[in-house]
Design a protein around this motif. Structure first.
Motif, PDB file in Angstrom:
ATOM      1  N   VAL A   1      41.662  52.033  40.194  1.00 43.88           N
ATOM      2  CA  VAL A   1      43.126  52.110  40.117  1.00 43.88           C
ATOM      3  C   VAL A   1      43.757  51.179  41.144  1.00 43.88           C
ATOM      4  O   VAL A   1      44.705  50.449  40.854  1.00 43.88           O
ATOM      5  CB  VAL A   1      43.610  53.567  40.322  1.00 43.88           C
ATOM      6  N   ASP A   2      43.225  51.211  42.388  1.00 41.76           N
ATOM      7  CA  ASP A   2      43.756  50.343  43.442  1.00 41.76           C
ATOM      8  C   ASP A   2      43.591  48.873  43.073  1.00 41.76           C
ATOM      9  O   ASP A   2      44.479  48.047  43.302  1.00 41.76           O
ATOM     10  CB  ASP A   2      43.046  50.622  44.769  1.00 41.76           C
ATOM     11  N   ALA A   3      42.436  48.545  42.494  1.00 40.26           N
ATOM     12  CA  ALA A   3      42.193  47.155  42.103  1.00 40.26           C
ATOM     13  C   ALA A   3      43.159  46.723  41.013  1.00 40.26           C
ATOM     14  O   ALA A   3      43.669  45.597  41.011  1.00 40.26           O
ATOM     15  CB  ALA A   3      40.751  46.984  41.626  1.00 40.26           C
ATOM     16  N   ALA A   4      43.442  47.623  40.077  1.00 36.69           N
ATOM     17  CA  ALA A   4      44.382  47.297  38.998  1.00 36.69           C
ATOM     18  C   ALA A   4      45.773  47.061  39.543  1.00 36.69           C
ATOM     19  O   ALA A   4      46.510  46.190  39.076  1.00 36.69           O
ATOM     20  CB  ALA A   4      44.402  48.436  37.969  1.00 36.69           C
ATOM     21  N   LYS A   5      46.137  47.843  40.575  1.00 38.63           N
ATOM     22  CA  LYS A   5      47.467  47.686  41.156  1.00 38.63           C
ATOM     23  C   LYS A   5      47.617  46.350  41.870  1.00 38.63           C
ATOM     24  O   LYS A   5      48.701  45.780  41.906  1.00 38.63           O
ATOM     25  CB  LYS A   5      47.731  48.837  42.148  1.00 38.63           C
ATOM     26  N   THR A   6      46.523  45.863  42.486  1.00 39.81           N
ATOM     27  CA  THR A   6      46.614  44.646  43.292  1.00 39.81           C
ATOM     28  C   THR A   6      46.154  43.401  42.536  1.00 39.81           C
ATOM     29  O   THR A   6      46.195  42.317  43.090  1.00 39.81           O
ATOM     30  CB  THR A   6      45.761  44.792  44.562  1.00 39.81           C
ATOM     31  N   ARG A   7      45.717  43.552  41.289  1.00 40.78           N
ATOM     32  CA  ARG A   7      45.233  42.412  40.523  1.00 40.78           C
ATOM     33  C   ARG A   7      46.375  41.441  40.266  1.00 40.78           C
ATOM     34  O   ARG A   7      47.467  41.827  39.868  1.00 40.78           O
ATOM     35  CB  ARG A   7      44.620  42.889  39.202  1.00 40.78           C
ATOM     36  N   ARG A   8      46.095  40.182  40.493  1.00 44.02           N
ATOM     37  CA  ARG A   8      47.132  39.153  40.327  1.00 44.02           C
ATOM     38  C   ARG A   8      46.940  38.459  38.981  1.00 44.02           C
ATOM     39  O   ARG A   8      45.814  38.202  38.561  1.00 44.02           O
ATOM     40  CB  ARG A   8      47.047  38.138  41.466  1.00 44.02           C
ATOM     41  N   ARG A   9      48.035  38.120  38.360  1.00 44.32           N
ATOM     42  CA  ARG A   9      47.971  37.466  37.057  1.00 44.32           C
ATOM     43  C   ARG A   9      49.000  36.344  36.996  1.00 44.32           C
ATOM     44  O   ARG A   9      49.927  36.306  37.782  1.00 44.32           O
ATOM     45  CB  ARG A   9      48.260  38.464  35.929  1.00 44.32           C
ATOM     46  N   GLY A  10      48.809  35.460  36.026  1.00 44.73           N
ATOM     47  CA  GLY A  10      49.807  34.457  35.713  1.00 44.73           C
ATOM     48  C   GLY A  10      50.201  33.588  36.891  1.00 44.73           C
ATOM     49  O   GLY A  10      49.364  33.112  37.655  1.00 44.73           O
ATOM     50  N   ALA A  11      51.520  33.412  37.037  1.00 44.57           N
ATOM     51  CA  ALA A  11      52.047  32.528  38.091  1.00 44.57           C
ATOM     52  C   ALA A  11      51.713  33.051  39.474  1.00 44.57           C
ATOM     53  O   ALA A  11      51.458  32.264  40.397  1.00 44.57           O
ATOM     54  CB  ALA A  11      53.561  32.388  37.925  1.00 44.57           C
TER      55      ALA A  11
ATOM     56  N   ARG B   1      40.011  34.835  47.129  1.00 48.78           N
ATOM     57  CA  ARG B   1      39.467  36.133  46.721  1.00 48.78           C
ATOM     58  C   ARG B   1      39.512  36.304  45.204  1.00 48.78           C
ATOM     59  O   ARG B   1      40.006  37.289  44.665  1.00 48.78           O
ATOM     60  CB  ARG B   1      40.198  37.278  47.415  1.00 48.78           C
ATOM     61  N   THR B   2      38.983  35.268  44.521  1.00 47.54           N
ATOM     62  CA  THR B   2      38.868  35.322  43.070  1.00 47.54           C
ATOM     63  C   THR B   2      37.562  34.654  42.684  1.00 47.54           C
ATOM     64  O   THR B   2      36.707  34.414  43.539  1.00 47.54           O
ATOM     65  CB  THR B   2      40.085  34.638  42.403  1.00 47.54           C
ATOM     66  N   SER B   3      37.360  34.376  41.418  1.00 48.40           N
ATOM     67  CA  SER B   3      36.077  33.838  40.954  1.00 48.40           C
ATOM     68  C   SER B   3      36.216  32.392  40.498  1.00 48.40           C
ATOM     69  O   SER B   3      37.312  31.923  40.177  1.00 48.40           O
ATOM     70  CB  SER B   3      35.548  34.688  39.793  1.00 48.40           C
ATOM     71  N   LYS B   4      35.089  31.700  40.470  1.00 47.43           N
ATOM     72  CA  LYS B   4      35.087  30.307  40.013  1.00 47.43           C
ATOM     73  C   LYS B   4      35.589  30.165  38.580  1.00 47.43           C
ATOM     74  O   LYS B   4      36.374  29.245  38.297  1.00 47.43           O
ATOM     75  CB  LYS B   4      33.684  29.719  40.145  1.00 47.43           C
ATOM     76  N   PRO B   5      35.191  31.034  37.637  1.00 50.45           N
ATOM     77  CA  PRO B   5      35.698  30.885  36.265  1.00 50.45           C
ATOM     78  C   PRO B   5      37.232  30.946  36.196  1.00 50.45           C
ATOM     79  O   PRO B   5      37.834  30.271  35.357  1.00 50.45           O
ATOM     80  CB  PRO B   5      35.054  32.060  35.519  1.00 50.45           C
ATOM     81  N   VAL B   6      37.852  31.737  37.073  1.00 51.87           N
ATOM     82  CA  VAL B   6      39.317  31.816  37.086  1.00 51.87           C
ATOM     83  C   VAL B   6      39.911  30.446  37.404  1.00 51.87           C
ATOM     84  O   VAL B   6      40.898  30.019  36.795  1.00 51.87           O
ATOM     85  CB  VAL B   6      39.789  32.871  38.109  1.00 51.87           C
ATOM     86  N   LEU B   7      39.300  29.735  38.344  1.00 50.13           N
ATOM     87  CA  LEU B   7      39.791  28.403  38.705  1.00 50.13           C
ATOM     88  C   LEU B   7      39.502  27.401  37.601  1.00 50.13           C
ATOM     89  O   LEU B   7      40.362  26.584  37.252  1.00 50.13           O
ATOM     90  CB  LEU B   7      39.166  27.932  40.018  1.00 50.13           C
TER      91      LEU B   7
END
Length: 209
Positions: A16-26, A58-64
């Motif tokens: 739940v905490d991870a979902a709240k802090t997950r960043r998306r989009g811009a 603090r993200t993954s290589k595929p995201v980049l």
């Protein structure tokens, strides 16, 4: 049984905490580019990789890689984002000499994005970067006028400067001198050097006789 239940509850809370802090989009892209800028300044281009930027953001290589296919593309996006977010103030002291001197002094400060970028890249071979300094500078400035262009336009209106003398190379001369000093010494020009640039080199070429 109770221990298993508590373990499952803790796992749920973490999700739940991870979902709240997950960043998306811009928001996510801005965070990545901010981390990329910090990585460039902290360790230079040699350590500016998709791996190091992903770790700092603090993200993954595929995201980049979904956004930028190479570190060169990531570098250009980083420079463009930084240039758009930090626009230096153009001095307006009332005379062209003081405006030019103050503009160059501003550029010498550690908070100046172009100066910081040059410092980070100075120890790297630009063949490795894959981009020229001119290309990166153009990315950072975007379509806006430089501070010198604005300063000289005001000086023409005040009658201090002869507009016919303002060729593109003359307009770029103050920062050409600035960049040369930076590249040759790996340090910003001194206050005395800046005054010399303006008084002994630039003003004699542009002042109205």
């Amino acid at each position: 049984m109770r221990a298993l239940t508590m373990k499952l509850l803790r796992r749920r809370d973490k999700q739940v905490d991870a979902a709240k802090t997950r960043r998306r989009g811009a928001e996510l892209e801005d965070a990545i580019l901010a981390a990329a800028w910090d990585q460039l300044l902290a360790e230079g281009y040699a350590r500016f990789t998709v791996d190091t930027v992903a770790a700092r953001a603090r993200t993954s290589k595929p995201v980049l890689y979904r956004r930028w296919s190479s570190r060169e593309e990531l570098l250009r996006a980083t420079v463009r984002q930084r240039g758009a977010s930090v626009v230096p103030k153009t001095p307006n002291t009332g005379n062209v000499r003081d405006d030019l001197i103050q503009s160059l002094r501003n550029a010498s400060g550690p908070e100046n994005s172009v100066a910081a970028m040059l410092t980070a890249l100075a120890s790297s071979h630009f063949e490795d970067v894959g981009l020229t300094p001119a290309e990166l500078r153009a990315d950072m400035l975007g379509s806006r006028d430089t501070s010198v262009t604005t300063i000289l336009a005001r000086a023409v209106e005040r009658g201090e400067v002869d507009a016919d003398k303002l060729t593109p190379r003359i307009v770029d001369l103050p920062f050409t001198l600035f960049r040369h000093e930076y590249v040759m010494t790996f340090a910003p020009p001194t206050a005395a050097a800046i005054v010399e640039f303006v008084d002994d080199i630039v003003l004699p070429l542009i002042r109205r006789v």
